[in-house]
Design a protein around this motif. Structure first.
Motif, short mmCIF file in Angstrom:
data_model
loop_
_atom_site.label_atom_id
_atom_site.label_comp_id
_atom_site.label_asym_id
_atom_site.label_seq_id
_atom_site.Cartn_x
_atom_site.Cartn_y
_atom_site.Cartn_z
N MET A 1 0.82 -1.19 0.00
CA MET A 1 0.00 0.00 0.00
C MET A 1 0.87 1.26 0.00
SD MET A 1 -3.21 -0.68 -0.32
CE MET A 1 -3.79 0.96 -0.08
N PHE A 4 1.30 2.60 -3.43
CA PHE A 4 0.07 3.25 -3.90
C PHE A 4 -0.14 4.59 -3.22
CE2 PHE A 4 -0.84 -1.18 -5.04
CZ PHE A 4 -1.24 -0.99 -6.35
N ASN A 5 0.22 4.69 -1.95
CA ASN A 5 0.09 5.96 -1.24
C ASN A 5 1.05 7.01 -1.79
OD1 ASN A 5 -1.97 5.14 0.48
ND2 ASN A 5 -0.55 4.39 2.01
N SER A 8 -0.31 7.92 -5.74
CA SER A 8 -1.76 7.68 -5.69
C SER A 8 -2.47 7.83 -7.04
CB SER A 8 -2.41 8.59 -4.66
OG SER A 8 -2.17 9.94 -4.98
N LEU A 17 5.13 -3.23 -9.75
CA LEU A 17 5.28 -3.03 -8.31
C LEU A 17 6.53 -3.75 -7.80
CD1 LEU A 17 1.69 -3.32 -6.88
CD2 LEU A 17 3.19 -1.34 -6.79
N LEU A 46 -8.29 -0.73 -3.35
CA LEU A 46 -7.79 -0.45 -4.70
C LEU A 46 -8.93 -0.56 -5.70
CD1 LEU A 46 -4.55 -2.67 -4.70
CD2 LEU A 46 -4.72 -0.23 -4.17
N TYR A 54 -3.88 -1.96 -11.33
CA TYR A 54 -4.42 -1.62 -10.03
C TYR A 54 -4.05 -0.18 -9.67
CZ TYR A 54 -4.86 -6.64 -9.82
OH TYR A 54 -5.18 -7.92 -10.11
N GLN A 55 -4.97 0.47 -8.98
CA GLN A 55 -4.79 1.89 -8.61
C GLN A 55 -5.46 2.10 -7.27
OE1 GLN A 55 -6.74 4.66 -11.24
NE2 GLN A 55 -5.24 6.23 -10.80
N LYS A 56 -4.92 3.02 -6.50
CA LYS A 56 -5.50 3.36 -5.20
C LYS A 56 -6.86 3.99 -5.41
CE LYS A 56 -4.78 5.82 -0.93
NZ LYS A 56 -3.96 6.76 -0.20
#
Length: 58
Positions: A1, A4-5, A8, A17, A46, A54-56
């Motif tokens: 996470m 992603f943070n 964002s 990733l 997500l 995948y995206q936040k």
């Protein structure tokens, strides 16, 4: 996470990733990450704007 943070607005694939986080990129490791990303998507953390991406959630 954390990735992603920090990013964002960016969309990631599981392999991207792994490369970003300097993790092993062998198929078995990436598949575990795909499974985890799917679980985070089902839990609402997500979104999946495209197949394998995948995206936040905003």
């Amino acid at each position: 996470m954390n990735a992603f943070n920090q990013h964002s607005d960016q969309v990631f694939r599981a392999r991207e990733l792994h490369e970003l986080l300097d993790m092993p990129t062998d198929e078995a490791s990436v598949n575990v990450t795909r499974s985890r990303l799917g679980r985070l998507t089902r839990q609402g953390f997500l979104t999946q704007p495209g197949r394998g991406r995948y995206q936040k959630r905003t």
